[in-house]
Design an enzyme around this catalytic site. Structure first.
Site, PDB file in Angstrom:
ATOM      1  N   CYS A 279       0.869  -1.176   0.000  1.00  0.00           N
ATOM      2  CA  CYS A 279       0.000   0.000   0.000  1.00  0.00           C
ATOM      3  C   CYS A 279       0.905   1.225   0.000  1.00  0.00           C
ATOM      4  O   CYS A 279       1.628   1.460   0.974  1.00  0.00           O
ATOM      5  CB  CYS A 279      -0.916  -0.002   1.221  1.00  0.00           C
ATOM      6  SG  CYS A 279      -1.928   1.481   1.354  1.00  0.00           S
TER       7      CYS A 279
ATOM      8  N   CYS B 260      -5.256   6.023  -3.191  1.00  0.00           N
ATOM      9  CA  CYS B 260      -4.545   4.746  -3.254  1.00  0.00           C
ATOM     10  C   CYS B 260      -3.177   5.030  -3.837  1.00  0.00           C
ATOM     11  O   CYS B 260      -3.072   5.483  -4.979  1.00  0.00           O
ATOM     12  CB  CYS B 260      -5.309   3.730  -4.113  1.00  0.00           C
ATOM     13  SG  CYS B 260      -4.428   2.171  -4.358  1.00  0.00           S
TER      14      CYS B 260
END
Length: 312
Positions: free
Chosen positions: A87, A248
């Site tokens: 991530c 994101c």
């Protein structure tokens, strides 16, 4: 009575996380992750990150054999409890968390962090002029590739995506950054706003391990003060195992790299990616690598009553 669990809440461009110190907390399990991430009965987050010793986990121990400096590992779970490889926003936030815990001094050099997608190196950088007050971190996100190869690059697509709110399926390009992404371009910001990401887009062929889906609108190019060409795009994302999120990090990289691939030779190496939660900077590096830079903010420390959490 179970002892309270100490956690920290943080976010990177409003992609938010519950953070735990692995030196004092046990390994994560699915039920705990889901409960902590629950936005009504828990703390609320897109994901849960436990910063722990690399030697504690098989994936981390494997990295240590070739990267002995990667003593800390980012054990990351999506909000539904599923394990995720990486991530990009989470790496920056966990770097700021490591700094706050005294586990890393940015002045002493890069943070060498283990992840399930390999080692990531993080450094603190100056924020762009006009950015909101926050510490910025740059992450070498490692190598990226197009799973369908140069044929997909030449055609511009290797998948088809159906999104609620859009009239017809759209061609899309798969991009791998250690986790899977599927990027599709839209005509304008009105189409971007019309897309309904409350349900997962339908991707064909079906990705074997799921995928994150990025919807992008290229906004053109400018020239920075130092003469560097800079591209800009706007993005929304549906994250695998989470749903639509405000940002994101790996998705921003995938979006910029896809637009750069479509644009062809001569397109900028640097891209500003506007997401609902803010702006990040993506830089294509030599050797097929990519860097992500953006803010990280720690907003709270708190104690969680695990008995109350489990009773929900």
């Amino acid at each position: 009575m179970t002892a309270p669990l100490h956690v920290t809440k943080g976010h990177g461009t409003q992609n938010d996380f519950v953070l735990l110190d692995g030196r004092t907390t046990p390994p994560l399990d699915t039920a705990l992750v889901r409960s902590l991430a629950d936005r009504r009965a828990g703390i609320g987050a897109d994901g849960v990150i436990r910063l722990t010793a690399s030697a504690e986990l098989p994936e981390g121990a494997a990295l240590l054999r070739t990267e002995p400096g990667a003593v800390w590992f980012m054990d990351y779970r999506n909000g539904d409890g599923s394990i995720a490889e990486m991530c990009g926003n989470g790496v920056r936030v966990v770097a700021d968390y490591a700094r706050s815990l005294g586990m890393w001094d940015p002045a002493a050099g890069d943070l060498v962090l283990g992840t399930r997608a390999g080692v990531r190196r993080v450094r603190r950088v100056e924020p762009p002029t006009g950015s909101p007050a926050a510490d910025w971190y740059a992450v070498d996100m490692g190598e990226w590739h197009l799973p369908a190869g140069q044929q997909a690059a030449a055609v511009g697509a290797d998948a088809e995506v159906t999104v609620a709110g859009l009239a017809v399926p759209r061609p899309a390009l798969s991009v791998d950054l250690g986790n899977p992404h599927t990027v599709l371009a839209l005509a304008d910001e009105a189409e971007l706003a019309a897309a309904d990401l409350t349900a997962a887009p339908d991707v064909r062929p079906v990705p074997p391990h799921g995928t994150n889906v990025e919807l992008v609108v290229p906004l053109g190019e400018t020239v920075d003060q130092d003469g560097t060409p800079v591209g800009r795009l706007r993005m929304r994302v549906h994250e695998r195992g989470v749903g639509e999120t405000r940002s994101c990090g790996t998705g921003a990289c995938a979006a910029a790299l896809a637009v750069r691939t479509w644009a062809g030779d001569g397109s900028p190496a640097v891209w500003l990616v506007d997401v609902p939660g803010g702006t990040v900077r993506v830089t294509a590096l030599p050797g097929g690598r990519v860097e992500l830079a953006g803010p990280a903010v720690l907003v709270a420390e708190l104690y969680v009553d695990l008995d109350a959490l489990a009773a929900v």
